[in-house]
Design a protein around this motif. Structure first.
Motif, PDB file in Angstrom:
ATOM      1  N   GLN A 258       0.830  -1.208   0.000  1.00 32.75           N
ATOM      2  CA  GLN A 258       0.000   0.000   0.000  1.00 32.75           C
ATOM      3  C   GLN A 258       0.862   1.255   0.000  1.00 32.75           C
ATOM      4  O   GLN A 258       0.576   2.231  -0.707  1.00 32.75           O
ATOM      5  N   ASP A 262       0.966   4.374  -2.627  1.00 28.44           N
ATOM      6  CA  ASP A 262       0.766   5.753  -2.180  1.00 28.44           C
ATOM      7  C   ASP A 262       1.944   6.636  -2.570  1.00 28.44           C
ATOM      8  O   ASP A 262       1.756   7.812  -2.926  1.00 28.44           O
ATOM      9  N   LEU A 263       3.154   6.106  -2.510  1.00 29.72           N
ATOM     10  CA  LEU A 263       4.337   6.889  -2.861  1.00 29.72           C
ATOM     11  C   LEU A 263       4.353   7.246  -4.343  1.00 29.72           C
ATOM     12  O   LEU A 263       4.766   8.347  -4.727  1.00 29.72           O
ATOM     13  N   GLU A 265       1.751   7.648  -6.140  1.00 27.05           N
ATOM     14  CA  GLU A 265       0.675   8.627  -6.344  1.00 27.05           C
ATOM     15  C   GLU A 265       0.075   8.558  -7.751  1.00 27.05           C
ATOM     16  O   GLU A 265      -0.107   9.571  -8.426  1.00 27.05           O
ATOM     17  N   ASP A 266      -0.218   7.357  -8.172  1.00 23.29           N
ATOM     18  CA  ASP A 266      -0.834   7.137  -9.486  1.00 23.29           C
ATOM     19  C   ASP A 266       0.037   7.579 -10.655  1.00 23.29           C
ATOM     20  O   ASP A 266      -0.434   7.682 -11.790  1.00 23.29           O
ATOM     21  N   ARG A 267       1.315   7.873 -10.396  1.00 27.19           N
ATOM     22  CA  ARG A 267       2.239   8.094 -11.504  1.00 27.19           C
ATOM     23  C   ARG A 267       2.585   6.750 -12.119  1.00 27.19           C
ATOM     24  O   ARG A 267       2.441   5.702 -11.497  1.00 27.19           O
ATOM     25  N   THR A 287       2.077   0.807 -11.096  1.00 23.73           N
ATOM     26  CA  THR A 287       1.006   1.799 -11.168  1.00 23.73           C
ATOM     27  C   THR A 287       0.922   2.403 -12.563  1.00 23.73           C
ATOM     28  O   THR A 287       1.942   2.531 -13.251  1.00 23.73           O
ATOM     29  N   LEU A 601      11.567   7.971  -2.330  1.00 19.79           N
ATOM     30  CA  LEU A 601      10.612   6.866  -2.281  1.00 19.79           C
ATOM     31  C   LEU A 601      11.269   5.614  -1.710  1.00 19.79           C
ATOM     32  O   LEU A 601      10.678   4.894  -0.897  1.00 19.79           O
TER      33      LEU A 601
END
Length: 633
Positions: A258, A262-263, A265-267, A287, A601
């Protein structure tokens, strides 16, 4: 008048005719009786077994009992794949008199949208074994079940059955790693064991669900039931219970997975974390992700096309199939290659004027710092990520030795034990270029490979695996996603594990490690900002990979480029440096510099594992060693 003839009755002739007719009738009766008796004997004696079986089949029916699919857990027991009760609509074609009319009734009763009607009818025509139910629809609503129940007498061969349906609670973050199950198609049906998969409608399609299909599925059972003329079950005559699938415990940590999502960030990108000592994959994020639950019962055409046409490619598993230039993250492995081949020593220095030139070649291969770093040895070359040092080292090694040594770290090959669909990446060689382009290999191309550019293509999983092997000082432990199959733990030593990487002088490992620590803790370290406040010694290496080539003497300016043409940001790390508990590889597409965009990250990942999860070794002697060597942290 003519004379009258009196006809006398001939009794003897009449008696003869009567007897003939009676005998003929008797013969016919006897013949018919004999024929009937013979037929009865034939049916009751000669064909007894056949017709007894057919009669029994009309009264007794054998029904398959599909097994319960095994559950999937993470390393802490968090449920990742479960089975939820649902109702399915099935059809046995052999019991349907008018298939077309029955389908029209079902379409009307179920109130199916026009877009789903063709797929519904196609499933009814899908090839099945005789008297095996075909799955028409899953997860029926209560309203649909009620309408089917009221019209059951009009739908012979159609059944509503209660079944367990696969569900993924953490679908978005685990979609690529877990994969998903889906309906068995015609091609799969031909290759499946009929007995094992009797009554089963779903099979693992991708990821862990597919790789461990045999263990997760189990063995089908059966029951013998007595039915009436309408096919309703009256009683159960016998049963062989199915063998449920075995549960699977994975190495993944849901919290760390998770965090990786989150890190990012949908990049677009990937983060892979491995425990070096065991090879257990702690996180494997790609992602953007997608909702794998939509694929279990069959995703609609419009939604699937939207996923396929999405420019960010959410269905593409970047962690295992994404091909990226490694950038400067390759440099620690090139340094080890030079030590193994004996073409360099840790103490050897070069003078960097800001570029490297091949003999008899006017072209200058630039260092990222245009005025150069001056005097550079192996430790400093890693800390400042000096290109000139590795141009020179790659030239001394040559592509043949460079390819062999990088291959020893798993580059250019599939590295994991149970990661379905993994790509081997690309480790170029003379032979590869000759076969691919029908061209010779040029010395300048070797220099590009030496700094992680050119033809070299790696996957995030390969990069994390190489980092874990480096952290182990060359000891290979094959990465794996399964921790336990049922109650049986996966062995540490797996088949086809590559040979360990050894150095003639083991101190060479320490030289590489010290240089990687200075990346985060040194005064000149490229990722020193990410290393501030570290509570442990961390070794890392940043990388910035070009998406397209620059012309000679052309300067890179991110502001003038479209977002998808900007450099990829990469970072590899392991920590603690003296007793590695985690190895991480981070790739963020088109983010820019690895030091500024990827290293934070990696730091977050190692902090979470070592500090939040309590995996930081409590070793006073190790702390004293770090202090005496002048390392920060």
């Amino acid at each position: 008048m003519p004379p009258r003839l009196d006809t006398l009755k001939n009794a003897r002739q009449e008696l003869r005719i009567f007897r003939f007719r009676a005998l003929l009738a008797l013969v016919v009766v006897v013949a018919l009786t004999a024929l009937l008796t013979g037929r009865l004997v034939y049916l009751q004696v000669v064909e007894h077994d056949r017709y007894s079986t057919r009669s029994e089949s009309n009264r007794v029916r054998v029904e398959p009992l599909p097994p319960t699919r095994g559950l999937i857990y993470d390393r802490h027991g968090v449920l990742l794949a479960e089975n939820r009760p649902t109702y399915n609509l099935t059809l046995v074609r052999e019991r349907v008199e008018d298939l077309g009319r029955t389908l029209e009734r079902l379409v009307s009763l179920l109130e199916l949208p026009e877009d789903d009607v063709e797929a519904f009818k196609r499933r009814s025509r899908q090839r099945q074994r005789p008297f095996q139910p075909a799955l028409l629809m899953s997860d029926l609503s209560q309203a649909q079940i009620a309408r089917l129940a009221v019209n059951r007498h009009r739908l012979p061969g159609v059944e509503v059955e209660a079944r367990l349906l696969r569900y993924y609670p953490e679908a978005r973050i685990m979609s690529h790693a877990l994969g998903y199950v889906g309906r068995i198609n015609a091609d799969e049906l031909e290759n499946l064991d009929a007995g094992r998969y009797a009554g089963t409608h779903f099979i693992g399609k991708t990821g862990i669900e597919r790789f461990y299909e045999k263990a997760l599925h189990g063995q089908a059972g059966l029951r013998k039931v007595e039915t009436n003329a309408r096919g309703r079950v009256l009683s159960e005559l016998g049963r062989q219970d199915p063998v449920p699938g075995r549960n699977l415990t994975l190495t993944l940590d849901t919290g760390l997975q998770q965090l990786a999502f989150d890190l990012l960030e949908d990049r677009r990108g990937s983060i892979v974390a491995i425990e070096p000592d065991s090879g257990e994959i702690l996180a494997m994020a790609s992602t953007p992700g997608f909702d794998s639950n939509r694929f279990v019962t069959g995703i609609d055409v419009e939604a699937y096309q939207a996923l396929q046409q999405d420019i960010d490619l959410p269905l593409f598993n970047r962690a295992i199939r994404g091909h990226y230039p490694s950038g400067s993250t390759i440099k620690p492995f090139v340094a080890v290659a030079g030590l193994r081949e004996g073409v360099i020593t840790p103490e050897k220095t070069i003078n960097d004027p800001g570029y490297f030139q091949l003999p008899n070649d006017s072209r200058r291969y630039r260092n990222w710092l245009r005025w150069g770093h001056g005097k550079v040895d192996m430790e400093r070359s890693l800390a400042v990520s000096n290109n000139t040092y590795y141009y020179s080292l790659a030239h001394d090694l040559g592509i043949d030795r460079l390819e062999r040594q990088l291959g020893a770290f798993g580059m250019g090959q599939r590295v994991a034990h149970d990661v379905q669909g993994e790509s081997p990446g690309l480790l170029p060689s003379r032979e590869w270029k000759r076969e691919r382009y029908n061209q010779s290999w040029y010395p300048g191309e070797t220099l590009s490979v030496g700094i992680g550019q050119g033809y070299l293509q790696i996957t995030p999983l390969q990069l994390a695996t190489a980092t874990a092997t480096l952290a182990n000082k060359g000891e290979w432990v094959k990465p794996r996603l399964a921790r336990k199959i049922g109650d049986e733990p996966l062995p540490r030593d797996l088949p086809d594990t590559p040979e360990d990487i050894e150095l003639d002088d083991p101190d060479g490992w320490n030289t590489v490690f010290n240089g990687m620590q200075k990346v985060l803790s040194g005064r000149e370290g490229t990722a020193r900002r990410a290393g501030k406040g570290l509570e442990y010694a961390m070794a890392g290496k940043s990388g910035t990979a070009q998406v397209f080539s620059l012309d000679k003497d052309e300067r890179y300016d991110a502001d003038e480029l479209a977002e998808r043409l900007r450099d990829h940001a990469l970072f590899i790390a392991f920590a603690p440096a003296d007793d590695p508990q985690i190895a991480v590889a981070v790739i963020v597409e088109n983010a820019g510099g690895g030091s500024s965009h990827a290293s934070p990250l990696a730091r977050e990942m190692t902090d979470a594992w070592l500090l939040d999860e309590g995996h930081l070794p409590d070793d006073d002697s190790a702390s004293e060693d770090r202090a005496s060597s002048g390392e920060e942290g």
